[in-house]
Design a protein around this motif. Structure first.
Motif, PDB file in Angstrom:
ATOM      1  N   TYR A  99       0.862  -1.183   0.000  1.00 32.02           N
ATOM      2  CA  TYR A  99       0.000   0.000   0.000  1.00 32.02           C
ATOM      3  C   TYR A  99       0.896   1.230   0.000  1.00 32.02           C
ATOM      4  O   TYR A  99       1.858   1.311   0.768  1.00 32.02           O
ATOM      5  CB  TYR A  99      -0.902  -0.006   1.232  1.00 32.02           C
ATOM      6  N   VAL A 100       0.564   2.211  -0.853  1.00 32.79           N
ATOM      7  CA  VAL A 100       1.420   3.389  -1.032  1.00 32.79           C
ATOM      8  C   VAL A 100       0.687   4.671  -0.653  1.00 32.79           C
ATOM      9  O   VAL A 100      -0.452   4.901  -1.064  1.00 32.79           O
ATOM     10  CB  VAL A 100       1.893   3.477  -2.500  1.00 32.79           C
ATOM     11  N   ALA A 101       1.354   5.499   0.135  1.00 30.36           N
ATOM     12  CA  ALA A 101       0.872   6.849   0.444  1.00 30.36           C
ATOM     13  C   ALA A 101       1.985   7.809   0.057  1.00 30.36           C
ATOM     14  O   ALA A 101       2.997   7.892   0.737  1.00 30.36           O
ATOM     15  CB  ALA A 101       0.539   6.979   1.920  1.00 30.36           C
ATOM     16  N   HIS A 102       1.813   8.519  -1.047  1.00 29.76           N
ATOM     17  CA  HIS A 102       2.878   9.363  -1.575  1.00 29.76           C
ATOM     18  C   HIS A 102       2.593  10.839  -1.249  1.00 29.76           C
ATOM     19  O   HIS A 102       2.874  11.302  -0.149  1.00 29.76           O
ATOM     20  CB  HIS A 102       3.020   9.129  -3.078  1.00 29.76           C
ATOM     21  N   THR A 103       2.042  11.596  -2.196  1.00 28.59           N
ATOM     22  CA  THR A 103       1.850  13.020  -1.924  1.00 28.59           C
ATOM     23  C   THR A 103       0.793  13.275  -0.849  1.00 28.59           C
ATOM     24  O   THR A 103       0.816  14.337  -0.206  1.00 28.59           O
ATOM     25  CB  THR A 103       1.475  13.789  -3.213  1.00 28.59           C
TER      26      THR A 103
END
Length: 372
Positions: A99-103
């Motif tokens: 799971y990705v949380a970028h900006t």
């Protein structure tokens, strides 16, 4: 005690790093695997490289939460005889979700940019580059008197009613709720096919739009009715500025030469590229995690003495030099500051819910650069 469900962990994570804070088109969310499973161990990492995946396999991890997307550009192929394809193959074979949380994690309160500003000791910080305004909304929910306090506490715990230094702010009025349950209903109060009159409380509370999903989830879990009655209104109150980067002030003015050492110490790096006169006085500082080239002009317009960001381009550095803006580039990798902070937030949630799930931080060094 039991292991937390992966979706439950992600819901807790998105309570402080909502998806709607992400810059349009950013690659965020679930990228590999499924969240439809219990997880006994979660790993927080900056990057999802093959050594990180090997570490996750060895540690028995079944969910990775990362800041940098493992899939950022469209895949042209998925060859398992090459590093990128082999990494994804390992994740799938060992049932490890990514799971990705970028900006959205950059923008979020307490996210990457706030952490970097805090590490530098900046005060009176504001958003550097506004990407959106988090609108103020108002929730009105109707609950039976017997459950009004439970509902009020649940939405307050989820963030409703946070005004300045005060939390759980609300207003209530009492009245009579009326409804007729159908034959298919399973009413908490009343009989099927008969008009029910219930002493109810109307609870009103304000919140930011980015909190809406979490607040409604908390509301529905706490409310005794199978179909809670509520309204949501958009307020004319000025919303909260959200965006990338932060700008603030050092407690004590210092020269650029001293500030470079300050940056190196704050982010535990051995070296940093810099632009500007070493003797220039630095007081007002802009900081933006990751690649901040496109926001250099914003830092200049907002009167920054120095700009701390990663991956500065050669010609952008020329622009800074010509405009008299000092720059310090400690590397893109300093965003690793998010690992421990995210892990701490998730551990707090796990402890509060008494889940038997372990949150660990990746120990793999993913910075590709080294200094000789």
């Amino acid at each position: 005690m039991k292991a937390a469900h992966a979706q439950t962990i992600i819901q807790a994570f998105e309570a402080f790093s909502p998806k709607n804070l992400a810059v349009e088109g950013d690659k965020i969310g679930l990228q590999i695997g499924t969240l439809n499973k219990p997880v006994e161990k979660v790993m927080v990492t900056l990057d999802v490289l093959e050594p990180v995946v090997d570490e996750a396999i060895e540690q028995g991890v079944s969910l990775i939460i990362a800041h940098h997307p493992i899939i950022f550009r469209p895949l042209q192929n998925l060859r398992t005889d090459q590093a990128a394809g082999r990494t994804i193959e390992k994740l799938i074979k060992h049932d490890i979700a990514v799971y990705v949380a970028h900006t959205n994690l950059d923008v979020a309160d307490g996210g990457v940019n706030d952490l970097m500003a805090e590490a530098l000791g900046l005060t009176s910080t504001q958003v550097l580059a506004e990407t959106t305004v988090d609108r103020v909304k108002k929730l009105s929910v109707f609950a039976p008197v017997s459950h009004a306090e439970v509902v009020r506490e649940a939405i307050g715990d989820a963030g409703a009613g946070k005004i300045g230094d005060y939390s759980h702010c609300s207003f209530q009025t009492e009245g009579t709720g009326m409804f007729v349950p159908s034959n298919e209903a399973d009413p908490f109060i009343g009989e099927k096919g008969e008009l029910a009159r219930v002493d109810e409380v109307k609870i009103e509370s304000v919140f930011y739009e980015s909190q809406q999903s979490e607040i409604l989830r908390a509301l529905k879990q706490a409310h005794p009715y199978e179909e809670p009655a509520y309204d949501i209104f958009v307020s004319d109150i000025k919303g909260k500025s959200r965006g990338l980067g932060r700008i603030g002030y050092l407690e004590q003015e210092m020269t650029l030469d001293a500030f470079i050492d300050h940056v190196k110490g704050a982010f535990a790096v051995k070296g940093a590229r810099a632009v500007g006169d070493k003797s220039k006085p630095i007081k007002k500082v802009a900081v933006l995690g990751g690649d901040g080239n496109k926001y250099l002009r914003t830092a200049i317009q907002k009167g920054a003495d120095a700009y701390v960001t990663g991956d500065l381009y050669f010609h952008v550095a020329h622009d800074a030099m010509i405009e008299g803006l000092a720059c310090v580039d400690p590397g893109h990798h300093v965003e690793k500051i998010m690992k421990q902070a995210v892990a701490d937030k998730l551990r707090k949630f796990i402890t509060s819910k008494k889940y038997d799930t372990e949150i660990i931080v990746s120990n793999i060094q993913t910075d590709p650069f080294w200094f000789k």
